[in-house]
Design a protein around this motif. Sequence first.
Motif, PDB file in Angstrom:
ATOM      1  N   UNK A 194       0.698  -1.169  -0.018  1.00 46.56           N
ATOM      2  CA  UNK A 194       0.018   0.009   0.136  1.00 46.56           C
ATOM      3  C   UNK A 194       0.950   1.426   0.005  1.00 46.56           C
ATOM      4  N   UNK A 195       1.964   1.417   0.778  1.00 49.58           N
ATOM      5  CA  UNK A 195       2.845   2.674   0.862  1.00 49.58           C
ATOM      6  C   UNK A 195       3.536   2.637  -0.599  1.00 49.58           C
ATOM      7  N   UNK A 196       3.886   1.464  -1.108  1.00 45.72           N
ATOM      8  CA  UNK A 196       4.516   1.667  -2.596  1.00 45.72           C
ATOM      9  C   UNK A 196       3.586   2.142  -3.745  1.00 45.72           C
ATOM     10  N   UNK A 197       2.418   1.648  -3.402  1.00 49.53           N
ATOM     11  CA  UNK A 197       1.221   2.271  -4.350  1.00 49.53           C
ATOM     12  C   UNK A 197       1.549   3.786  -4.193  1.00 49.53           C
ATOM     13  N   UNK A 198       1.144   4.205  -2.928  1.00 51.46           N
ATOM     14  CA  UNK A 198       1.055   5.689  -2.446  1.00 51.46           C
ATOM     15  C   UNK A 198       2.321   6.370  -2.938  1.00 51.46           C
ATOM     16  N   UNK A 199       3.444   5.740  -2.751  1.00 48.03           N
ATOM     17  CA  UNK A 199       4.786   6.532  -3.319  1.00 48.03           C
ATOM     18  C   UNK A 199       4.876   6.556  -4.717  1.00 48.03           C
ATOM     19  N   UNK A 200       4.355   5.537  -5.382  1.00 43.62           N
ATOM     20  CA  UNK A 200       4.265   5.659  -6.846  1.00 43.62           C
ATOM     21  C   UNK A 200       3.303   6.791  -7.351  1.00 43.62           C
ATOM     22  N   UNK A 201       2.401   7.030  -6.630  1.00 43.99           N
ATOM     23  CA  UNK A 201       1.560   8.244  -7.090  1.00 43.99           C
ATOM     24  C   UNK A 201       2.213   9.530  -6.740  1.00 43.99           C
ATOM     25  N   UNK A 202       2.819   9.597  -5.643  1.00 44.35           N
ATOM     26  CA  UNK A 202       3.671  10.804  -5.075  1.00 44.35           C
ATOM     27  C   UNK A 202       4.675  10.973  -6.191  1.00 44.35           C
ATOM     28  N   UNK A 203       5.518  10.174  -6.615  1.00 43.08           N
ATOM     29  CA  UNK A 203       6.720  10.081  -7.419  1.00 43.08           C
ATOM     30  C   UNK A 203       6.366  10.498  -8.872  1.00 43.08           C
ATOM     31  N   UNK A 204       5.273  10.075  -9.094  1.00 44.76           N
ATOM     32  CA  UNK A 204       4.657  10.542 -10.514  1.00 44.76           C
ATOM     33  C   UNK A 204       4.013  11.995 -10.712  1.00 44.76           C
ATOM     34  N   UNK A 205       3.974  12.587  -9.480  1.00 45.56           N
ATOM     35  CA  UNK A 205       3.399  13.908  -9.461  1.00 45.56           C
ATOM     36  C   UNK A 205       4.692  15.087  -9.612  1.00 45.56           C
ATOM     37  N   UNK A 206       5.813  14.244  -9.373  1.00 49.59           N
ATOM     38  CA  UNK A 206       7.229  14.969  -9.474  1.00 49.59           C
ATOM     39  C   UNK A 206       7.478  15.183 -10.864  1.00 49.59           C
ATOM     40  N   UNK A 207       8.308  16.373 -11.439  1.00 55.06           N
ATOM     41  CA  UNK A 207       8.745  16.412 -12.523  1.00 55.06           C
ATOM     42  C   UNK A 207       9.944  15.357 -12.665  1.00 55.06           C
TER      43      UNK A 207
END
Length: 136
Positions: A123-136
């Motif tokens: 679950x953290x990895x999925x959330x981290x994936x979303x956060x990293x995808x928001x970054x340039x």
Amino acid sequence: AQTETFSCLVQCDRPLPDTIIKLTGITNRQLQEQGLPLQEALRKLVQFVGKDRLMGFNLGFDMEFLRVACERCDVPFPANRCTDLLAVARRKVFGVPNYKLATLARYFNLPQDGLHRAQNDCERIVQLYAKLNEMP
């Protein structure tokens, strides 16, 4: 969107070290009572992931364990495409003391509870994936 999950405990042929029990909260009794034999767990995991892309954190570490276990149990090793979020985080996140999952979860204000348990880490990895995808 509905997300399917897979999680199971795996029986061990030797007792867990105290450090693992403290880290995960999993006990030897739980493994024996609720765990699946390794071969059965691997077959269910491989069936669950099918041909989907695998995403993880420090994925090479886990994939090597999976490869050895599959070989030992005569279960086909999944040749799926993989994305390692540790590599992505190292390219995008700066100013953190280290690149542990817990550190990055804190950096992005993600929940800290239950880390080092597979389902919670996923679950953290999925959330981290979303956060990293928001970054340039």
